[in-house]
Design a protein around this motif. Structure first.
Motif, PDB file in Angstrom:
ATOM      1  N   LEU A  48      49.096   7.477 -35.031  1.00  0.00           N
ATOM      2  CA  LEU A  48      47.504   6.656 -34.144  1.00  0.00           C
ATOM      3  C   LEU A  48      46.462   7.004 -34.034  1.00  0.00           C
ATOM      4  O   LEU A  48      46.713   8.853 -33.537  1.00  0.00           O
ATOM      5  CB  LEU A  48      48.249   6.107 -33.206  1.00  0.00           C
ATOM      6  CG  LEU A  48      47.202   5.254 -32.078  1.00  0.00           C
ATOM      7  CD1 LEU A  48      47.082   4.350 -32.025  1.00  0.00           C
ATOM      8  CD2 LEU A  48      47.947   4.894 -30.357  1.00  0.00           C
ATOM      9  N   VAL A  49      44.742   6.888 -33.813  1.00  0.00           N
ATOM     10  CA  VAL A  49      43.995   7.826 -33.131  1.00  0.00           C
ATOM     11  C   VAL A  49      43.036   7.321 -32.271  1.00  0.00           C
ATOM     12  O   VAL A  49      42.666   8.066 -31.512  1.00  0.00           O
ATOM     13  CB  VAL A  49      42.993   7.857 -34.224  1.00  0.00           C
ATOM     14  CG1 VAL A  49      41.704   8.142 -34.019  1.00  0.00           C
ATOM     15  CG2 VAL A  49      43.528   8.103 -36.311  1.00  0.00           C
ATOM     16  N   GLU A  61      39.715  -2.102 -27.277  1.00  0.00           N
ATOM     17  CA  GLU A  61      39.351  -3.133 -26.425  1.00  0.00           C
ATOM     18  C   GLU A  61      39.060  -3.943 -27.369  1.00  0.00           C
ATOM     19  O   GLU A  61      37.886  -3.562 -27.636  1.00  0.00           O
ATOM     20  CB  GLU A  61      39.565  -3.609 -25.407  1.00  0.00           C
ATOM     21  CG  GLU A  61      40.438  -4.592 -25.088  1.00  0.00           C
ATOM     22  CD  GLU A  61      39.601  -5.559 -23.892  1.00  0.00           C
ATOM     23  OE1 GLU A  61      39.453  -6.356 -23.420  1.00  0.00           O
ATOM     24  OE2 GLU A  61      39.361  -4.486 -23.070  1.00  0.00           O
ATOM     25  N   ALA A  62      38.887  -5.160 -27.762  1.00  0.00           N
ATOM     26  CA  ALA A  62      37.831  -6.118 -28.482  1.00  0.00           C
ATOM     27  C   ALA A  62      37.953  -7.867 -28.414  1.00  0.00           C
ATOM     28  O   ALA A  62      39.430  -8.155 -29.002  1.00  0.00           O
ATOM     29  CB  ALA A  62      37.225  -6.082 -30.189  1.00  0.00           C
ATOM     30  N   MET A  63      37.229  -9.139 -27.677  1.00  0.00           N
ATOM     31  CA  MET A  63      37.889 -10.211 -27.831  1.00  0.00           C
ATOM     32  C   MET A  63      38.845 -10.115 -26.561  1.00  0.00           C
ATOM     33  O   MET A  63      39.708 -10.809 -27.186  1.00  0.00           O
ATOM     34  CB  MET A  63      38.449 -11.221 -28.865  1.00  0.00           C
ATOM     35  CG  MET A  63      36.296 -10.622 -28.727  1.00  0.00           C
ATOM     36  SD  MET A  63      35.948 -11.277 -30.793  1.00  0.00           S
ATOM     37  CE  MET A  63      35.257 -12.812 -29.920  1.00  0.00           C
ATOM     38  N   LYS A  64      39.639  -9.183 -25.660  1.00  0.00           N
ATOM     39  CA  LYS A  64      40.424  -9.693 -25.071  1.00  0.00           C
ATOM     40  C   LYS A  64      41.909  -9.156 -25.864  1.00  0.00           C
ATOM     41  O   LYS A  64      43.610  -9.401 -24.915  1.00  0.00           O
ATOM     42  CB  LYS A  64      40.564 -10.558 -24.111  1.00  0.00           C
ATOM     43  CG  LYS A  64      40.035 -10.863 -23.219  1.00  0.00           C
ATOM     44  CD  LYS A  64      39.774 -12.764 -22.842  1.00  0.00           C
ATOM     45  CE  LYS A  64      40.581 -12.705 -22.062  1.00  0.00           C
ATOM     46  NZ  LYS A  64      41.214 -14.248 -21.508  1.00  0.00           N
ATOM     47  N   MET A  65      41.920  -8.739 -26.748  1.00  0.00           N
ATOM     48  CA  MET A  65      42.457  -7.987 -27.777  1.00  0.00           C
ATOM     49  C   MET A  65      42.859  -6.498 -28.021  1.00  0.00           C
ATOM     50  O   MET A  65      42.056  -6.548 -28.115  1.00  0.00           O
ATOM     51  CB  MET A  65      43.025  -8.778 -29.012  1.00  0.00           C
ATOM     52  CG  MET A  65      42.905 -10.775 -29.124  1.00  0.00           C
ATOM     53  SD  MET A  65      43.439 -11.100 -29.872  1.00  0.00           S
ATOM     54  CE  MET A  65      41.814 -10.640 -31.099  1.00  0.00           C
ATOM     55  N   GLU A  66      44.181  -5.854 -28.118  1.00  0.00           N
ATOM     56  CA  GLU A  66      43.971  -5.339 -27.992  1.00  0.00           C
ATOM     57  C   GLU A  66      44.474  -4.170 -29.454  1.00  0.00           C
ATOM     58  O   GLU A  66      44.931  -5.003 -30.409  1.00  0.00           O
ATOM     59  CB  GLU A  66      45.587  -3.372 -27.448  1.00  0.00           C
ATOM     60  CG  GLU A  66      44.741  -3.677 -26.230  1.00  0.00           C
ATOM     61  CD  GLU A  66      46.088  -2.217 -25.570  1.00  0.00           C
ATOM     62  OE1 GLU A  66      46.511  -1.943 -25.889  1.00  0.00           O
ATOM     63  OE2 GLU A  66      45.951  -2.533 -23.948  1.00  0.00           O
ATOM     64  N   ASN A  67      43.643  -3.362 -30.336  1.00  0.00           N
ATOM     65  CA  ASN A  67      43.282  -3.523 -32.059  1.00  0.00           C
ATOM     66  C   ASN A  67      44.282  -1.134 -31.664  1.00  0.00           C
ATOM     67  O   ASN A  67      42.270  -0.565 -31.855  1.00  0.00           O
ATOM     68  CB  ASN A  67      42.335  -4.060 -32.212  1.00  0.00           C
ATOM     69  CG  ASN A  67      42.350  -5.089 -32.212  1.00  0.00           C
ATOM     70  OD1 ASN A  67      42.007  -5.847 -33.388  1.00  0.00           O
ATOM     71  ND2 ASN A  67      40.901  -5.173 -31.524  1.00  0.00           N
ATOM     72  N   GLU A  68      45.163  -1.380 -32.661  1.00  0.00           N
ATOM     73  CA  GLU A  68      45.376   0.342 -32.986  1.00  0.00           C
ATOM     74  C   GLU A  68      44.430   0.948 -34.190  1.00  0.00           C
ATOM     75  O   GLU A  68      44.622   0.051 -35.360  1.00  0.00           O
ATOM     76  CB  GLU A  68      46.563   0.511 -33.639  1.00  0.00           C
ATOM     77  CG  GLU A  68      47.504  -0.008 -31.755  1.00  0.00           C
ATOM     78  CD  GLU A  68      49.217   0.436 -31.857  1.00  0.00           C
ATOM     79  OE1 GLU A  68      49.327   0.719 -33.007  1.00  0.00           O
ATOM     80  OE2 GLU A  68      49.546   0.494 -30.992  1.00  0.00           O
ATOM     81  N   ILE A  69      43.615   1.543 -34.194  1.00  0.00           N
ATOM     82  CA  ILE A  69      43.460   2.342 -35.121  1.00  0.00           C
ATOM     83  C   ILE A  69      43.916   3.762 -35.718  1.00  0.00           C
ATOM     84  O   ILE A  69      44.240   4.364 -34.723  1.00  0.00           O
ATOM     85  CB  ILE A  69      41.384   1.985 -34.998  1.00  0.00           C
ATOM     86  CG1 ILE A  69      41.046   1.434 -34.324  1.00  0.00           C
ATOM     87  CG2 ILE A  69      41.180   3.387 -35.951  1.00  0.00           C
ATOM     88  CD1 ILE A  69      40.945   0.169 -34.775  1.00  0.00           C
ATOM     89  N   THR A  70      43.991   3.171 -36.289  1.00  0.00           N
ATOM     90  CA  THR A  70      44.830   4.426 -37.277  1.00  0.00           C
ATOM     91  C   THR A  70      44.369   5.064 -38.596  1.00  0.00           C
ATOM     92  O   THR A  70      43.854   5.116 -39.776  1.00  0.00           O
ATOM     93  CB  THR A  70      46.448   4.175 -37.925  1.00  0.00           C
ATOM     94  OG1 THR A  70      46.468   3.073 -39.195  1.00  0.00           O
ATOM     95  CG2 THR A  70      47.280   3.661 -36.858  1.00  0.00           C
ATOM     96  N   ALA A  71      44.776   6.391 -38.466  1.00  0.00           N
ATOM     97  CA  ALA A  71      44.590   7.443 -39.849  1.00  0.00           C
ATOM     98  C   ALA A  71      44.367   7.120 -40.906  1.00  0.00           C
ATOM     99  O   ALA A  71      45.858   6.702 -41.729  1.00  0.00           O
ATOM    100  CB  ALA A  71      44.993   8.936 -39.555  1.00  0.00           C
TER     101      ALA A  71
END
Length: 589
Positions: free
Chosen positions: A547-548, A552-562
């Protein structure tokens, strides 16, 4: 009956309520944020008032601004829709103090059911079965670990006490995942409900999510309108709903209805509301009560013929329910698909943008609730819903075929949507068998078939190629042919410009496990939003898939990973900062 009502919401639900009010002969008042100045809901109402800038916490969530608009307009009542202030007891009390009727339940009922821990406690006292777990808040990860070990066992669900709509819901399959789930649920609880308190439930791996619609007036009448199945979900948020539930027989229907009405009576409920539950191994457990009209109320309206919003308004005006329990009859089958601006091929990543062309399906048994039109901007500031497509037919199989036909008829260009996903899912064996379809929705490879690619820019960054559509005939049969090429056109003759001709925008970078790998190890953002959490530091060594950050976009959390292992040589994000699509998050080499 009221003479004028303000709707404290936007989009499709605002228009849905306006329609009910217009049929009752009631004047309508809209509120809007600056980006929504030209939105259909703002233009639809008899009058409309600006309540602030784009972010909801500066406009649609500002109680004083909403009350002030109602006073200026001379509105006697406020309908909150769903989301925003719909389940805010302080807002309901502010309406009362201002002499304005809140079209919803009493503040005490919102308080009782708004806290999920208090609701579980009340239901337990009332004899309503609840999912095994805590009825008291859990303060720390250490306390959570002890409770799980002593009384619940893994897997467990960590839930925000003020949660709802899938927000503040995390799952820990093992002890190694508990801290991450606890922190994530608490963080979302604080962000969306101003309450970081969490509680713990046993996680049921593949239950059916079944809810019951209730109506209660001030005269002591409480009825239910049958159940809805909302089991097809992603990230614990609903995608497809249907009524009646395919796994519920008459005996279970009566039991679920009884649980719903008992739950409403236990808190002195008044208005429309929904009691949500989990159905697993023949047992039905109370989950939570939503003290508002639900997004999916439409499928119940289609199978019962009862206008739930109109009943809600009558109740708020002090009138008795127009129907009794014995009058409720379920007829046929209804299905609702949420047409969201999301890319299913990228694990349902938000896909905001501008709608270029828009035409809704129609025909027998087809209903569309929407708040958009061609030219509307689907903003990352709000929910990703574009429209709700609802169909009715005599049975589930017929309704499914009708839904597929209507989805194919839906014209929506300019933004990626869930239309291809819905068409694909409704043709699977899992859907036909009435399963939860969780195995498909969590299968990244299966989802990739719904990619909606766009023509790419040239390799050296030259101008994007032109895309044109021609109508051609072969043996008298008409075909649409898409031609992608240079400006010379067919046989060296440039075709005349047409409404269908457009310059294809560059394709977004593909993302790998949540992030896009750019040149020289650059990790680029696949979406526009706000950075909620940064999980690495500059100079740190990371593994592939680590996990980097969380966006949050449009009321949703989005995990950005390496996308690959390496050292974080650059880190260009910070918590609370905004980020755009294609911005470099970090450089990992």
């Amino acid at each position: 009956m009221f003479s004028k009502v303000l709707v404290a919401n936007r989009g499709e639900i605002a228009i849905r309520v306006f329609r009910a009010l217009e049929e009752l002969g009631v004047a309508t008042v809209a509120v809007y944020s600056e980006p929504d100045r030209g939105a259909p809901h703002a233009r639809r109402a008899d009058e409309a008032y600006l309540v602030g800038p784009g972010p909801a916490n500066q406009s649609y969530l500002v109680v004083e601004s909403i009350i002030d608009a109602a006073k200026k307009a001379g509105a006697e009542a406020i309908h909150p829709g769903y989301g925003f202030l719909a389940e805010n007891a302080a807002f309901a009390r502010a309406c009362d103090e201002a002499g304005i009727v809140f079209i919803g339940p009493p503040p005490e009922a919102i308080d009782a059911m708004g806290s999920k821990t208090r609701a579980r406690e009340l239901m337990k006292e009332a004899g309503v079965p609840i999912v095994p777990g805590t009825t008291d808040p859990v303060d720390t990860v250490e306390d959570a670990a002890r409770i799980v070990d002593e009384a619940i066992g893994y897997p467990v669900a960590i839930k925000a006490a003020g949660g709802g709509g899938g927000k503040g819901f995390r799952v820990a399959m093992s002890a190694d995942e508990l801290e991450k789930a606890f922190e994530g649920a608490a963080r979302e609880g604080e962000k969306f409900f101003s309450d970081p308190t969490v509680y713990i439930e046993r996680y049921l791996p593949d239950p059916r999510h079944v809810e019951v619609q209730v109506l209660a007036d001030a005269k002591g009448n409480v009825i239910h309108l049958g159940e809805r199945d909302c089991s097809v979900q992603r990230r614990h948020q609903k995608l497809i709903e249907e009524s009646p539930a395919p796994a519920v027989d008459e005996e279970m229907r009566e039991r679920i209805g009884r649980i719903g009405t008992e739950a409403a009576r236990a808190v002195g409920y008044r208005s429309a509301g929904t009691v949500e539950g989990l159905l697993a191994d023949g047992e039905y457990y109370f989950l939570e009560m939503n003290t508002r009209v639900q997004v999916e109320h439409c499928v119940t309206e289609m199978t019962t013929g009862i206008d739930i919003v109109r009943e809600q308004i009558h109740i708020a005006a002090g009138e008795e329910l127009s129907i009794a329990q014995d009058d409720v009859r379920l007829n046929g089958h209804a299905i609702e698909c949420r047409v969201n601006a999301e890319d299913a091929a990228k694990n349902f990543a938000p896909a905001p943008g501008r709608i270029e062309s828009y035409r809704e399906p129609s025909g027998p048994g087809v209903r569309v609730d929407s708040g958009v039109e061609a030219g509307s901007e689907i903003s990352p500031l709000y929910d990703p819903m574009i429209a709700k497509l609802i169909v009715w037919d005599g049975d589930r199989d017929s309704a499914t075929r009708r839904m597929i036909r209507a989805l194919r008829e839906f014209e929506l260009e300019g933004v990626r949507s869930l239309i291809p996903f819905h068409i694909g899912l409704l043709q699977t064996e899992q859907w036909a068998k009435g399963e939860t379809c969780r195995d498909l929705i969590e299968d990244r490879e299966w989802l990739k078939q719904f990619a909606q690619p766009k023509p790419e820019a040239g390799a050296d960054g030259e101008e994007s190629q032109l895309e044109r559509t021609y109508a051609v005939e072969v043996s008298g049969r008409r075909f649409d042919v898409k031609v992608i090429g240079g400006t010379a056109g067919i046989d060296g003759v440039a075709p005349a410009a047409s409404a269908g001709a457009r310059k294809a925008p560059p394709r977004r970078r593909e993302r790998s496990d949540g992030g896009g790998a750019g040149a020289d190890g650059a990790l680029v953002s696949p979406l526009q939003g706000t950075v909620l959490r940064v999980a690495v530091e500059k100079g740190a060594d990371v593994e592939a898939g680590a996990l980097v950050c969380v966006i949050e976009a449009m009321k949703m959390e989005n995990e950005i990973t390496a996308p690959a292992a390496g050292k974080v040589e650059e880190l260009n994000v910070s918590e609370g900062a905004s980020i755009g699509t294609g911005d470099t998050i970090a450089v990992i080499k």
